[in-house]
Structures are given as C-alpha cells and as structure tokens.
Design an enzyme around this catalytic site. Structure first.
Site, PDB file in Angstrom:
ATOM      1  N   GLU A   1       0.820  -1.207   0.000  1.00 48.41           N
ATOM      2  CA  GLU A   1       0.000   0.000   0.000  1.00 48.41           C
ATOM      3  C   GLU A   1       0.852   1.254   0.000  1.00 48.41           C
ATOM      4  O   GLU A   1       1.892   1.300   0.643  1.00 48.41           O
ATOM      5  CB  GLU A   1      -0.827   0.061   1.290  1.00 48.41           C
ATOM      6  CG  GLU A   1      -1.896  -0.957   1.377  1.00 48.41           C
ATOM      7  CD  GLU A   1      -2.609  -0.873   2.716  1.00 48.41           C
ATOM      8  OE1 GLU A   1      -2.638   0.212   3.333  1.00 48.41           O
ATOM      9  OE2 GLU A   1      -3.132  -1.913   3.131  1.00 48.41           O
TER      10      GLU A   1
ATOM     11  N   CYS B   1      -1.326  -2.252  15.272  1.00 47.85           N
ATOM     12  CA  CYS B   1      -1.017  -2.061  13.854  1.00 47.85           C
ATOM     13  C   CYS B   1      -1.509  -3.229  13.003  1.00 47.85           C
ATOM     14  O   CYS B   1      -1.359  -4.391  13.365  1.00 47.85           O
ATOM     15  CB  CYS B   1       0.488  -1.894  13.693  1.00 47.85           C
ATOM     16  SG  CYS B   1       0.993  -1.668  11.982  1.00 47.85           S
TER      17      CYS B   1
ATOM     18  N   CYS C   1       3.671  -4.651  16.705  1.00 48.00           N
ATOM     19  CA  CYS C   1       2.970  -3.623  17.488  1.00 48.00           C
ATOM     20  C   CYS C   1       1.485  -3.971  17.588  1.00 48.00           C
ATOM     21  O   CYS C   1       0.853  -4.360  16.613  1.00 48.00           O
ATOM     22  CB  CYS C   1       3.146  -2.242  16.846  1.00 48.00           C
ATOM     23  SG  CYS C   1       4.861  -1.718  16.783  1.00 48.00           S
TER      24      CYS C   1
ATOM     25  N   CYS D   1       3.259   8.449   1.087  1.00 51.33           N
ATOM     26  CA  CYS D   1       3.642   7.553   2.174  1.00 51.33           C
ATOM     27  C   CYS D   1       3.865   6.175   1.569  1.00 51.33           C
ATOM     28  O   CYS D   1       2.959   5.605   0.962  1.00 51.33           O
ATOM     29  CB  CYS D   1       2.516   7.521   3.213  1.00 51.33           C
ATOM     30  SG  CYS D   1       2.766   6.276   4.483  1.00 51.33           S
TER      31      CYS D   1
ATOM     32  N   CYS E   1      -2.421   2.175   7.984  1.00 52.34           N
ATOM     33  CA  CYS E   1      -1.558   1.385   7.104  1.00 52.34           C
ATOM     34  C   CYS E   1      -1.817  -0.106   7.264  1.00 52.34           C
ATOM     35  O   CYS E   1      -1.939  -0.602   8.367  1.00 52.34           O
ATOM     36  CB  CYS E   1      -0.117   1.689   7.431  1.00 52.34           C
ATOM     37  SG  CYS E   1       0.179   3.450   7.462  1.00 52.34           S
TER      38      CYS E   1
ATOM     39  N   CYS F   1       5.283  -7.183   8.283  1.00 53.63           N
ATOM     40  CA  CYS F   1       6.209  -6.616   9.260  1.00 53.63           C
ATOM     41  C   CYS F   1       6.372  -7.622  10.389  1.00 53.63           C
ATOM     42  O   CYS F   1       5.454  -8.378  10.691  1.00 53.63           O
ATOM     43  CB  CYS F   1       5.632  -5.309   9.810  1.00 53.63           C
ATOM     44  SG  CYS F   1       6.721  -4.452  10.972  1.00 53.63           S
TER      45      CYS F   1
HETATM   46  N1  SAH Z   1       7.448   0.653  11.354  1.00 56.29           N
HETATM   47  C1  SAH Z   1       7.565   2.070  11.357  1.00 56.29           C
HETATM   48  C2  SAH Z   1       6.787   2.794  10.273  1.00 56.29           C
HETATM   49  C3  SAH Z   1       5.410   2.307   9.912  1.00 56.29           C
HETATM   50  S1  SAH Z   1       4.016   2.759  10.849  1.00 56.29           S
HETATM   51  C4  SAH Z   1       7.212   2.625  12.717  1.00 56.29           C
HETATM   52  O1  SAH Z   1       6.841   1.849  13.584  1.00 56.29           O
HETATM   53  O2  SAH Z   1       7.369   3.801  12.946  1.00 56.29           O
HETATM   54  C5  SAH Z   1       3.854   4.510  10.817  1.00 56.29           C
HETATM   55  C6  SAH Z   1       3.254   5.048  12.120  1.00 56.29           C
HETATM   56  O3  SAH Z   1       1.885   4.645  12.258  1.00 56.29           O
HETATM   57  C7  SAH Z   1       3.980   4.538  13.345  1.00 56.29           C
HETATM   58  O4  SAH Z   1       4.116   5.580  14.260  1.00 56.29           O
HETATM   59  C8  SAH Z   1       3.013   3.478  13.867  1.00 56.29           C
HETATM   60  O5  SAH Z   1       3.220   3.204  15.216  1.00 56.29           O
HETATM   61  C9  SAH Z   1       1.687   4.120  13.556  1.00 56.29           C
HETATM   62  N2  SAH Z   1       0.516   3.239  13.532  1.00 56.29           N
HETATM   63  C10 SAH Z   1       0.423   1.951  13.171  1.00 56.29           C
HETATM   64  N3  SAH Z   1      -0.843   1.501  13.291  1.00 56.29           N
HETATM   65  C11 SAH Z   1      -1.559   2.546  13.728  1.00 56.29           C
HETATM   66  C12 SAH Z   1      -2.921   2.732  14.059  1.00 56.29           C
HETATM   67  N4  SAH Z   1      -3.804   1.724  13.950  1.00 56.29           N
HETATM   68  N5  SAH Z   1      -3.320   3.940  14.481  1.00 56.29           N
HETATM   69  C13 SAH Z   1      -2.451   4.975  14.595  1.00 56.29           C
HETATM   70  N6  SAH Z   1      -1.149   4.880  14.302  1.00 56.29           N
HETATM   71  C14 SAH Z   1      -0.707   3.668  13.885  1.00 56.29           C
END
Ligand code: SAH
Length: 346
Positions: A95, A122, A119, A108, A336, A115
């Site tokens: 994406e 996510c 987290c 973006c 994302c 991944c």
């Molecule tokens: N792996 C990297 C970049 C990808 S995610 C990182 O962790 O920074 C980009 C941002 O979106 C990160 O800050 C991540 O924590 C956040 N993110 C992921 N899922 C999310 C969600 N459901 N709501 C809000 N932020 C989210």
C-alpha cells in the site's frame, strides 16, 4: 524477486556504469539509462529511444525492470487523499498513500510486505513479515504515483507497511536514488523515515551523512506501558532510545519527530503527558499526536477529541512542540495495512 535477472532500477549510476563497461558499451549509456528510469520514469526499455535497438533488446534479456501496477485506487471524498494497492512482480501487494497539502504532495510508502515488529495496534504486522522490498520497489511507489496523478511529489514519508530500519541497506539505497540529482532529485529534507525504535540502526543512520528526518514511534513514556504495546520495547529501553535520538540530532542537526498515537484509556491521561514531557524535554524534537486508527482485529479505540486536546495542551505547557496530526483518508482505510488485509480476505 521471483526471477534471477539483475534488478536494474535498484542500481546507482556507478553500478550501471560498471554494467555497461562489462557489456562492452560506452559508459555514457549508463547515464542515459539512469535518466530514462529515474527522471523520465520510463515504464519499459522500449521507450528509451536514444539507445540502439540492440542495446534495448540486450537490456530486456539481461535485466529485470521493476514496475508496479495499481490493483486498486481509493480516493477520499473528504480530503482528496488517494490510497493505492500495488501488485509486485511476485504477486505480493503493498500500500501507498498520496496526500495533497498546501506545501506540496506527499507520498507515504511501504518498506516491507508485512512486518515482524508486532505492534499491538497495527494492521501491517498481523500476519508477520512476508519479505523486504527492493530499492526499486520503494522507488516505484513514488514513480507510479507521480505518473498516475500527473503531479510532482515533493515529500516522501516511509510510514507505510513495514519497519524501514529492518530493511536497512535497501532503505538507504532507496533514499540515495530518490534524492539523487540525476533522478527525481527530491530534497533529503523532505524525506522522513519512521521507526519503531531499532537502536543500532538509528545510530548507523546518523552516520550516513543524510539530511532526512527521523521519526520515532513512541506511543508510551514508560518502559512498562511501551512493552505492552510494542514488543520491540523488550529489546531496547526508552533510555537507550533517547540516547540514540540525541545522537541522531548531534550527528545530523536534524530535529527529531516523536509519533504518539492516543489510545483511549491506555496512554492518554494527564500523567502520561507529563511523563512524555519529562522524557523528551532535553531533546530538540517535535511531537505528532494522532488518535489511534481503530483496526478491526486489534480492539483499541481512539481517545476522544477533548482528551487529545488536553494531552496537547499539557505538553505545550511543559515547553514541548506538538501538533495534532490531521487524519487523512480516514474513510478509505487510512491506517496502514488495512487495505491490503481487506484485499487478501476477499
Ligand atoms: N514501522 C515504522 C513505520 C510504519 S508505521 C514505525 O513503527 O514507525 C507509521 C506510524 O503509524 C507509526 O508511528 C506506527 O506506530 C503508527 N501506527 C500503526 N498503526 C496505527 C494505528 N492503527 N493507528 C495509529 N497509528 C498507527
């Protein structure tokens, strides 16, 4: 890659020169090829009309020419944000998101298929890591979107699917190609890489001589809380992360960004804000607050607008630069990894 040919779009100019030399071609052919790929955004060797037919044929035989084709494009009715689902040469999908701002267009991009960071909020990590993306596949997200929108991209953020610093070499190569003066020549200052906090790679990135912005996903200001949200926190403490952040600023002079997603009842109290202010007060930084985007499989809710504002005010009172990030494209699976998941389940 699904094939053994060399990936020509991932090569820098020096590598291309060596390729041309080895093939008995004049080295200026390398510059021509490079400009066709990275400046004129050619979709095929056939377009490269200042190269002989022979050379074009030979290139087609010897090299893999990475192109991404959109499987789906969704456009937000709210703010014009566009979300693209691209198909890679091996059938995997990634994406990318296109956002229009007053100061220019921002893309973006994803850095991995899936991944492995895990987290808890996510969507990209639910099925683990499938594979890292090649430099050409990261570039192509920008190139294909430039062609599809007909508009120049001025900012690139690596905040899509994947952990960019878990694909370190390909990421750095991608940044060098993206910002190269013989290519699209996007300013390094307009490139942001977001990480969940891989300390050794953050320190290494500080040494690359790049002028990019590093964004660190914090989401909690105590190790205990952060460990519950982000498994990577079991490996690196906040202390180590703050050390790596200070080092990044020291080496690059670039102000850091901290990402903090507000989750109802988890990390959004006044006390959380105080702890965050305390944690980062000595750093030259900026905080981006964003209410968490609910992901069906995850069961977290965003903090109410009033709590978001209160959190922001508390940080500001304590001298922290902070913005509430405008949520772009909420109506088109803004978080994302969500579009790809929906498509996989179809
Ligand atoms: N792996 C990297 C970049 C990808 S995610 C990182 O962790 O920074 C980009 C941002 O979106 C990160 O800050 C991540 O924590 C956040 N993110 C992921 N899922 C999310 C969600 N459901 N709501 C809000 N932020 C989210």
């Amino acid at each position: 890659m699904g094939n053994t040919k060399k990936d020509i779009k991932s090569m820098d100019l020096e590598e291309l020169k060596r390729e041309m030399e080895a093939a008995g071609e004049k080295t200026f052919r390398a510059k021509q090829l490079y400009e066709w790929m990275h400046q004129k955004l050619a979709r095929d060797f056939g377009e490269m009309t200042n190269l002989s037919k022979n050379l074009r044929e030979k290139c087609r035989e010897d090299y893999f020419f990475s192109v991404l084709n959109p499987l789906r494009i969704q456009e937000s009715k709210v703010d014009g944000t566009k979300k693209f689902l691209f198909e890679l040469s091996d059938g995997n999908t990634v994406e990318s998101v296109w956002m229009k701002y007053k100061h220019g267009n921002s893309v973006c991009i994803s850095s991995q298929v899936g991944c492995r960071m895990g987290c808890k909020f996510c969507a990209s990590t639910i099925d683990g890591l499938v594979r890292p993306l090649q430099p050409s596949e990261m570039l192509e997200q920008v190139y294909a979107i430039t062609l599809l929108t007909g508009e120049r991209v001025s900012n690139v953020v690596v905040m899509g699917m994947g952990e960019p610093l878990d694909n370190y070499d390909n990421l750095v190569k991608f940044i060098r190609l993206l910002t190269d003066e013989n290519g699209l020549h996007i300013s390094q200052r307009n490139v942001t890489v977001s990480t969940c906090g891989l300390v050794p790679q953050m320190e290494r990135l500080a040494e690359e001589g790049l002028q990019i912005t590093l964004a660190l996903s914090l989401h909690a200001a105590s190790d205990g809380k952060r460990k519950k949200l982000m498994p990577v926190a079991k490996k690196y403490t906040l202390d180590e992360l703050m050390g790596a952040s200070a080092y990044y600023f020291e080496r690059t002079g670039r102000r850091l960004t901290f990402e903090y997603s507000l989750i109802e009842g988890v990390n959004d109290t006044g006390e959380d804000a105080m702890m965050l202010a305390e944690l980062i007060r000595d750093l030259n930084c900026h905080v981006n607050l964003i209410p968490v985007n609910p992901v069906k499989e995850r069961g977290f809710s965003p903090s109410a607008p009033g709590k978001v504002t209160a959190f922001k005010n508390k940080l500001e009172k304590n001298g922290i630069n902070v913005t509430i990030r405008r949520e772009m494209g909420r109506d088109i699976d803004g978080a994302c990894g969500q579009l790809r998941r929906r498509e996989l389940h179809r």
